[in-house]
Design an enzyme around this catalytic site. Structure first.
Site: not given
Length: 395
Positions: A165-168, A171
């Site tokens: 989630l945090a990566d998305g 991004g």
């Protein structure tokens, strides 16, 4: 025509946050060159489900990218990146702070070669501060942002999401930051450095928690599927065993819902006029809604909600998504030819532009698929390319 066809982007990041930003640029025509280690490749190749050893996450994350396998820890590999940076618009990297500098690829040196370059640096904790040098992943951002603390049942443990989630979120934020920097370049003629910490963008999606804490001392608590801002908002089980979600963020919707379920008297209550007031009486509201839904099949509930223009949706798993007519109408998923698997189904680009639509031209490619082409475009001779491959600098 595609919106970003005149841009060249170097994706030298790994796993999810940085590469997903590059993916979004590639979806709208940017020439994205993915730099991978010649022997290990990007770790995302090994994440998730695979077919005959070919990772499916890689297929979607690295769509629309040319892949060049270059060892950046070697002097010859660093020279390749310098040449590439000199002819590119954006470099995305997520090495720990100090790594590029140790490799003689510091942003200031790359900007000296190409003053128009955007150097987008994505790390767990940013380039400065006491945690900057630590390894950082999205999970840590989900923990440190307050997300996990406010997720889960009230009497249960903090809960992490079952996805990056945090990566998305980071991004998406990085893709936006890059476009802002490119827009600024139109006015200044200069590139710049973007410093993004994965722990920060997710904070913005959690609402004004710090604002409320500083002003009122409010500390968010776990509320399960309920909302701390409005009610009723929950998941409810129907007579035929299906689960539905409803939301009443708007006051008129809340009024329609309680009237539909046979409790118009609640609308007359003074506390019903605000979301905060309804939250204070959430048990009574949930009981009214849940009991009404439990006496009916899902199709009837959805139809009745639609009749009164109230918000409701079924809880889907992927089998439901695959057969949903709304996703089909939007063209949310497309089958794309693939040189390894024949064809793969990928989620389409995130939004539709009327004049310059994006598209998925190909899925993620085999390791080193485009190394020769990329180096030839940098004026490397066939003999030099062969020598670099024999030395293990490229694959």
């Amino acid at each position: 025509m595609t919106s970003l066809a005149d841009l060249r982007v170097i994706d030298a990041a790994t796993l999810f946050a940085g590469p997903s930003a590059a993916t979004m640029l590639g979806d709208f025509g940017a020439d994205v060159i993915k730099i991978e280690h010649p022997r290990r490749g990007d770790p995302s190749r090994g994440h998730g489900a695979s077919v005959n050893g070919v990772g499916l996450w890689w297929k979607t994350l690295s769509r629309n990218k040319r892949t060049a396998a270059v060892d950046l820890s070697r002097a010859e590999g660093q020279e390749i990146l310098r040449r590439l940076a000199g002819r590119s618009d954006v470099l995305i990297e997520n090495f720990r702070p100090g790594t590029l500098e140790r490799w003689n690829l510091a942003p200031e040196d790359l900007l000296a070669l190409n003053p128009r370059l955007i150097v987008a640096r994505m790390t767990g904790f940013g380039q400065t501060g006491p945690m900057a040098a630590r390894p950082g992943f999205g999970t840590l951002a989900e923990a440190m942002s307050g997300f996990a603390a406010m997720t889960g049942e009230p009497d249960g443990p903090p809960t992490l999401p079952p996805l990056a989630l945090a990566d998305g979120i980071a991004g998406l934020a990085m893709a936006y930051a890059i476009m802002v920097a490119l827009r600024a370049r139109e006015h200044t003629g200069r590139g710049q450095v973007i410093d993004m910490a994965i722990i920060e963008p997710i904070l913005g999606l959690l609402g004004p928690q710090m604002t409320a804490y500083k002003a009122l001392g409010v500390v968010p608590r776990r509320t399960g599927n309920r909302s701390s801002s409005n009610a009723p908002r929950n998941t409810y089980r129907t007579r035929d065993g299906r689960w539905l979600a409803i939301s009443t963020s708007a006051q008129p919707i809340a009024e329609r819902v309680v009237t539909l379920v046979g409790r118009p008297d609640l609308v007359e209550q003074q506390w019903f006029a605000t979301g905060h007031g309804r939250v204070e009486h959430v048990d009574e509201l949930d009981e009214a809604v849940a009991s009404w839904i439990a006496e009916r099949d899902a199709d009837e509930v959805i139809a009745r909600f639609e009749e009164v223009q109230a918000a409701v949706a079924p809880i889907y798993d992927v089998t439901d998504i695959a057969g949903d007519p709304q996703y089909a109408a939007l063209g949310t998923f497309v089958d794309v030819p693939d040189e390894e698997l024949g064809s793969v189904t990928l989620q389409n680009v995130l939004f539709r532009l009327s004049d310059t639509p994006g598209e998925i031209r190909w899925p993620g490619r085999p390791l080193g698929r485009d190394t020769d082409e990329v180096l030839a475009g940098l004026d490397y001779s066939g003999e030099r390319i062969a020598g670099l491959r024999e030395a293990g600098v490229i694959a």
